[in-house]
Scaffold this motif. Structure first.
Motif, PDB file in Angstrom:
ATOM      1  N   SER A  55       0.816  -1.207   0.000  1.00  0.00           N
ATOM      2  CA  SER A  55       0.000   0.000   0.000  1.00  0.00           C
ATOM      3  C   SER A  55       0.855   1.264   0.000  1.00  0.00           C
ATOM      4  O   SER A  55       0.493   2.268  -0.621  1.00  0.00           O
ATOM      5  N   ASP A  89      -2.874   3.297  -4.568  1.00  0.00           N
ATOM      6  CA  ASP A  89      -4.167   3.165  -5.236  1.00  0.00           C
ATOM      7  C   ASP A  89      -4.725   1.738  -5.196  1.00  0.00           C
ATOM      8  O   ASP A  89      -5.868   1.509  -5.569  1.00  0.00           O
ATOM      9  N   ASP A 101      -6.398  -1.434  -3.592  1.00  0.00           N
ATOM     10  CA  ASP A 101      -7.242  -1.817  -2.465  1.00  0.00           C
ATOM     11  C   ASP A 101      -6.703  -3.140  -1.939  1.00  0.00           C
ATOM     12  O   ASP A 101      -7.017  -4.209  -2.472  1.00  0.00           O
ATOM     13  N   THR A 102      -5.881  -3.068  -0.915  1.00  0.00           N
ATOM     14  CA  THR A 102      -5.204  -4.271  -0.430  1.00  0.00           C
ATOM     15  C   THR A 102      -6.165  -5.293   0.176  1.00  0.00           C
ATOM     16  O   THR A 102      -5.814  -6.461   0.287  1.00  0.00           O
ATOM     17  N   TYR A 157      -1.787  -5.638 -10.733  1.00  0.00           N
ATOM     18  CA  TYR A 157      -1.787  -4.289 -10.159  1.00  0.00           C
ATOM     19  C   TYR A 157      -0.850  -3.341 -10.894  1.00  0.00           C
ATOM     20  O   TYR A 157      -0.531  -2.273 -10.377  1.00  0.00           O
TER      21      TYR A 157
END
Length: 81
Positions: free
Chosen positions: A15, A20, A22-23, A36
């Motif tokens: 993160s 950006d 969304d973990t 990602y």
């Protein structure tokens, strides 16, 4: 450190590198670079951050073995034993 704590630590570092993402939705089987859009510097920075945070040596020759979160977790668990 148990696997859930390791996962959380890795996701926090991810993160920081790619805010950006969304973990909460990261799956253990997704190839991080592809899913990602991480470039090679992002991946290297992630592995360096994990090394610093978890005190786990990750030689550069092993970077290619850790394409997914699951592979990264497995590797760190083995190195921590």
């Amino acid at each position: 450190m148990n696997r859930d704590a390791l996962r959380q630590a890795i996701l926090e570092e991810l993160s920081d590198i790619a805010p950006d993402i969304d973990t909460a939705g990261v799956k253990d089987t997704e190839i991080l670079r592809e899913e990602y859009d991480l470039d090679s510097m992002d991946v290297m920075n992630l592995l360096i951050a994990i090394h610093k945070r978890l005190q786990v040596d990750i030689p550069e020759r092993d970077y290619g073995r850790m394409q997914t979160l699951g592979e990264l977790l497995d590797y760190i668990e083995r190195q921590s034993q």
